[in-house]
Design an enzyme around this catalytic site. Structure first.
Site, short mmCIF file in Angstrom:
data_model
loop_
_atom_site.label_atom_id
_atom_site.label_comp_id
_atom_site.label_asym_id
_atom_site.label_seq_id
_atom_site.Cartn_x
_atom_site.Cartn_y
_atom_site.Cartn_z
CB SER A 106 -0.76 0.18 1.48
OG SER A 106 -2.40 1.09 1.21
CG ASP A 250 -2.96 4.14 -1.97
OD1 ASP A 250 -3.43 4.24 -3.24
OD2 ASP A 250 -3.47 3.54 -1.11
CG ASP A 252 -2.90 -0.32 -3.00
OD1 ASP A 252 -2.22 0.90 -2.34
OD2 ASP A 252 -3.60 -0.90 -2.01
CG ASP A 254 -6.49 0.18 -1.55
OD1 ASP A 254 -5.40 1.96 -1.31
OD2 ASP A 254 -6.19 -0.30 -0.58
#
Length: 461
Positions: A106, A250, A252, A254
């Site tokens: 993340s 970010d 990833d 999400d």
């Protein structure tokens, strides 16, 4: 080196000795435990597991270890390669798979990676399921497949399918977005957002895109957490161009941060607030966020005569409460949008499409939209304690001291004053109490947080 084993997944730094970081031996152990869990506890007849990853430098190495281990456990692997976290979640359900593994740390720095574990609904494992995986890993009671039952691997790109699913959402107004002729700036921190966000914007009819860091090579040009102190470059880009809005994701994809046309931050807490405003205007219903998220969502929800509920911190806790209350929109104050009409997972692609639809309908500047919401400020502080201190006893004492106010104790202690709140949570990894507080000015937020911190410190003496 660091290895953190928790019910929400396994994360660690790359390199060092086995057991000290997230290295090949550790990866094999935890993936084998997860595969064993899927086989024994998930009631799904599929033999497929989806694997997707962000663009971290260690991603390809991790991918090969994970895919090989799953094949060795007898599972067929659908390897979707470079993909956002929400793309991988959707791929699990689209494939009818028994589960999925996302390789991403993340917002953590480049030396980190992680195994995020999904069930057959493409949702994160709950606390009980996570505990089972950790116990299986500890026991190392794995049974690998014999030569006739080794799994197979197929590769399948799900990015276009994810974008198509976003475009098909009823409240994503592609025609209105096209007609608005928006100019959009983006910062994708050199991860998978660089592959997905420009493609999504073009599919939405946005032709003027000012790009920052869209090369998916894992070389993060700044701290990858989309907080204001890390976003100076896109703020400067907004001032140099005629961009109507800026979007930052970010690694990833999400979490979604928004930048106003004048280069000022929209505020990560207000990503969810704005999207909820748009959703509630068209489909009134309940909303959910966690206890540490802004009260502004409650205010906007009640403006439409609807009900807001707060969950314990953690995405799986938010989604569980959303299902229980049949919420139409929810998420977290870190820029995480969870829209059940799409799926129960934080999704920045959905956030971008819904926010642009909101802009197109409102016909207002982004700064004007932001000014239309109640203004709150959150202060984040902590109280350091000695390891011998009974933190639970201190939280109980705080709860009793402030019992005349509304108290929520499902996750630490949250004190709701009439015009502000303080939330205290025990850290799971160190002897500290995290103290979040919110008020109408930052000074008020810091003051009320400081007042409760003094109570904690006195109790700890």
């Amino acid at each position: 080196m660091t290895l953190i084993k928790s019910i929400s997944g396994i994360r660690g730094t790359i390199g060092g000795k086995a057991g000290d970081g997230l290295n090949p031996l550790d990866t094999v152990k935890f993936v084998s435990a997860y595969a064993t869990f899927i086989r024994e506890y998930i009631k799904n007849t599929s033999n497929k597991i989806v694997v997707g990853r962000d663009a971290r430098i260690s991603g390809k190495m991790m991918e090969q270890v994970v895919v090989g281990t799953l094949m060795g456990m007898g599972f067929d692997v659908v390897n979707i390669g470079l993909a956002t976290t929400p793309t991988t979640e959707l791929a699990v359900t689209m494939e009818g798979a028994a589960g999925g593994i996302i390789l991403t740390a993340s917002h953590n720095p480049r030396q980190w990676n992680a195994l995020k574990l999904l069930n057959d609904r493409g949702e994160f494992l709950n606390a009980k399921e996570g505990e089972i995986v950790l116990k299986l890993a500890e026991s190392e009671a794995f049974e690998f497949a014999d030569i006739d039952h080794i799994g197979k691997v197929v590769e399948n790109d799900y990015t276009d399918k994810h974008i198509e699913a976003v475009l098909n959402l009823k409240l994503v107004d592609v025609e209105a977005i096209k007609a608005a002729n928006f100019e959009v700036a983006i910062d994708c921190v050199n991860s998978v957002g660089g592959l997905v966000i420009p493609k999504l914007l073009k599919a939405l009819g946005v032709t003027k895109i000012n790009e920052l860091y869209t090369t998916p090579d894992g070389e993060f040009p700044h701290n990858p957490e989309p907080l204001p102190e890390h976003l100076g470059e896109i703020a400067a880009l907004m001032k140099k161009t005629t961009s109507d809005v800026g979007f930052v994701v970010d690694p990833d994809v999400d979490r979604l941060a928004i930048v106003c046309e004048n280069g000022e931050m929209f505020g990560e807490e207000y990503t969810l607030v704005a999207v909820a405003d748009y959703i509630l205007k068209h489909t009134p219903g309940n909303t959910v966020s966690n206890l540490s998220s802004s009260r502004a969502l409650r205010d906007v929800t009640e403006k439409y005569g609807c009900t807001y509920k707060a969950s314990a911190v953690g995405e799986v806790n938010v989604t569980t409460l959303m299902k229980e209350t049949n919420a139409v929109i929810g998420g977290e104050g870190n820029g995480g949008i969870i829209y059940p009409a799409s799926h129960y997972g934080r999704d920045a692609l959905v956030g971008v499409a819904l926010f642009l639809s909101h802009m197109a309908h409102q016909k207002m500047k982004v700064s004007e939209i932001r000014a239309s919401y109640p203004s709150y400020f959150i202060a984040k502080q902590k109280v350091e304690l000695t390891p011998s201190i009974d933190v639970d006893a201190i939280l109980l004492a705080v709860k009793e001291k402030y019992s005349q106010y509304d108290i929520t104790d499902i996750d630490g202690v949250k004190i709701d004053f009439p015009d502000k709140w303080v939330h205290l949570r025990k850290s799971n990894t160190e002897p500290i109490i995290r103290v979040y507080s919110e008020a109408h000015t930052m000074q008020e937020a810091e003051d009320v947080g400081g007042e409760v911190m003094k109570v904690v410190e006195n109790l700890a003496k």
